[in-house]
Design an enzyme around this catalytic site. Structure first.
Site, PDB file in Angstrom:
ATOM      1  N   SER A 170     -16.627  -5.248  14.308  1.00  0.00           N
ATOM      2  CA  SER A 170     -16.912  -3.875  13.837  1.00  0.00           C
ATOM      3  C   SER A 170     -15.345  -3.584  13.704  1.00  0.00           C
ATOM      4  O   SER A 170     -14.688  -4.169  12.923  1.00  0.00           O
ATOM      5  CB  SER A 170     -17.290  -2.996  15.125  1.00  0.00           C
ATOM      6  OG  SER A 170     -17.158  -1.752  14.684  1.00  0.00           O
ATOM      7  N   THR A 171     -14.514  -2.616  14.578  1.00  0.00           N
ATOM      8  CA  THR A 171     -13.254  -2.278  14.360  1.00  0.00           C
ATOM      9  C   THR A 171     -12.276  -3.745  14.274  1.00  0.00           C
ATOM     10  O   THR A 171     -12.466  -4.312  15.248  1.00  0.00           O
ATOM     11  CB  THR A 171     -12.703  -1.499  15.499  1.00  0.00           C
ATOM     12  OG1 THR A 171     -13.883  -0.293  15.565  1.00  0.00           O
ATOM     13  CG2 THR A 171     -11.595  -0.790  15.200  1.00  0.00           C
ATOM     14  N   HIS A 196     -20.043  -3.539  10.918  1.00  0.00           N
ATOM     15  CA  HIS A 196     -20.217  -2.188  10.805  1.00  0.00           C
ATOM     16  C   HIS A 196     -19.295  -1.598   9.508  1.00  0.00           C
ATOM     17  O   HIS A 196     -18.186  -1.480   9.710  1.00  0.00           O
ATOM     18  CB  HIS A 196     -19.873  -1.376  12.191  1.00  0.00           C
ATOM     19  CG  HIS A 196     -20.577  -1.930  13.181  1.00  0.00           C
ATOM     20  ND1 HIS A 196     -20.195  -1.891  14.540  1.00  0.00           N
ATOM     21  CD2 HIS A 196     -21.858  -2.763  13.441  1.00  0.00           C
ATOM     22  CE1 HIS A 196     -21.118  -2.523  15.440  1.00  0.00           C
ATOM     23  NE2 HIS A 196     -22.104  -2.902  14.797  1.00  0.00           N
ATOM     24  N   MET A 289     -15.427  -2.082  18.588  1.00  0.00           N
ATOM     25  CA  MET A 289     -15.578  -1.102  19.536  1.00  0.00           C
ATOM     26  C   MET A 289     -17.064  -1.071  19.892  1.00  0.00           C
ATOM     27  O   MET A 289     -17.960  -1.220  19.125  1.00  0.00           O
ATOM     28  CB  MET A 289     -15.351   0.438  18.967  1.00  0.00           C
ATOM     29  CG  MET A 289     -15.452   1.379  19.682  1.00  0.00           C
ATOM     30  SD  MET A 289     -14.668   2.780  18.891  1.00  0.00           S
ATOM     31  CE  MET A 289     -15.710   3.044  17.383  1.00  0.00           C
ATOM     32  N   ASP A 292     -22.392  -3.768  20.613  1.00  0.00           N
ATOM     33  CA  ASP A 292     -23.092  -4.534  19.727  1.00  0.00           C
ATOM     34  C   ASP A 292     -22.736  -5.967  19.430  1.00  0.00           C
ATOM     35  O   ASP A 292     -21.786  -6.296  19.277  1.00  0.00           O
ATOM     36  CB  ASP A 292     -23.080  -3.708  18.342  1.00  0.00           C
ATOM     37  CG  ASP A 292     -24.264  -4.241  17.443  1.00  0.00           C
ATOM     38  OD1 ASP A 292     -25.268  -4.591  17.877  1.00  0.00           O
ATOM     39  OD2 ASP A 292     -23.904  -4.161  16.242  1.00  0.00           O
TER      40      ASP A 292
END
Length: 355
Positions: A170-171, A196, A289, A292
């Site tokens: 993600s991030t 994401h 972040m 998940d």
């Protein structure tokens, strides 16, 4: 003695639109953990306010007068690296510029619609505040050259000729994934990726990965067969699963509900691989972040797959890999520059009984 309360995250909002500056300041200030210390209409004003106000985080519009956001970001990351959250348009142009910004060192981005920007930003107020707070504690990287690294050499330690690799992030993940794929040899096992990312951004993201990898990288299509030497990126806004058909694996896309707020979800991808590939898979959960992917990585480990989490020192945000480590889902923590080697040369399988 009572613990000293943490001070709010100090934010400088940079945007050429007076309406967006006002709205962003209001949305961020509604969070008691954030203090908007100022706003700036262009990078020249921003440069002086950074010196005066010493903010912890910047929000930065991509397109501005006098100096575009990318030029400002490039100079900032060279001279005074600090956490930046980009504010980008949900367009193909916005996607390309945002990916360039992430490559230059921006921590994250917030996408705004082209029409009714005020309502669009207000609808994502919670996410905006969360990203700004997380950015304050992110590991900020100085500008790194892009390119294709030397391929990983060595044996691929799988039980059979069936091989499948999986990556979730993600991030900070767009650049982390690029780094991993850039080290993969052209004949690496089929690789599936859940990052994401908004729907308009996943196609340009796959194209960018393709330019910086020996693998053929594409946005996954429903029913597409997974082939060695190829990597498949989950489309933004859709879940990607792997299903078995005879001796082959195929992509399966679905529009069912987000899982823990995400679609695509790393958990959804990893859990499908645990069911259909088990010990013939290896997976890595990278920077991001939230949590998940942690449960999915645990399912993979219990199914006999080789599982890895990016270590904290090399992660922009150690949320997702940290959650996996806390669950006991990762066999090993590895720095980013060793993830490709770990995936291609996994350690001996461990027994899954009584886990």
């Amino acid at each position: 003695m009572a613990p000293t309360p943490r001070r709010p995250v100090r934010v400088l909002v940079i945007d050429d639109s007076a309406l967006v500056r006002k709205l962003m300041a209001e949305l961020l200030s509604a969070d008691p953990r954030i203090e908007v210390v100022g706003t700036a209409a262009d990078p020249f004003i921003a440069r002086e306010k950074i010196k005066q106000l010493a903010p912890d985080v910047l929000t930065l519009d991509v397109e501005m007068p006098r100096m575009d956001g990318l030029t400002f970001l490039r100079n900032l990351m060279r001279l005074r690296p600090m956490p930046v959250v980009m504010v980008s348009s949900l367009t193909e142009r916005g996607a390309q510029v945002t990916l360039d910004a992430l490559a230059l060192g921006a921590v994250d981005f917030v996408a705004k619609p082209r029409i009714d920007v005020a309502r669009g930003l207000a609808g994502h107020a919670r996410l905006l505040c969360e990203k700004v707070r997380q950015a304050a504690g992110a590991r900020v990287c100085r500008l790194q050259p892009e390119g294709i690294a030397a391929p990983v050499a060595g044996p691929i330690g799988y039980r059979t000729t069936d091989r499948l690799l999986a990556i979730g992030a993600s991030t900070g993940g767009t650049e982390a994934i690029r780094s991993v794929l850039a080290s993969m040899p052209a004949d690496a096992p089929a690789t599936v990726i859940a990052q994401h990312i908004p729907a308009p951004f996943s196609g340009p993201f796959a194209q960018r990965l393709d330019r910086h990898s020996r693998l053929t990288v594409v946005e996954a299509r429903d029913g597409e067969q997974l082939l060695a030497g190829h990597a498949y990126v989950a489309p933004g806004g859709r879940h990607l699963r792997v299903r078995r058909g005879g001796a082959r694996w195929y992509c399966e896309l679905a529009d069912d509900e987000p899982v823990r707020g995400h679609r695509p979800s790393v958990d959804v991808l990893f859990e499908s691989i645990a069911r259909h590939a088990g010990g013939n898979a290896a997976a890595a959960l990278l920077t991001g972040m939230g949590d998940d992917g942690a449960r999915g990585l645990l399912a993979l480990r219990n199914a006999g797959a080789a599982t890895f989490a990016q270590d904290q020192a090399s992660s922009v945000i150690w949320g997702m890999p940290g959650a996996a480590v806390a669950l006991g889902a990762a066999q090993r923590m590895v720095p980013l520059d060793e993830v490709a080697t770990a995936l291609l040369t996994p350690p001996p399988r461990e027994a899954t009984a009584n886990r």
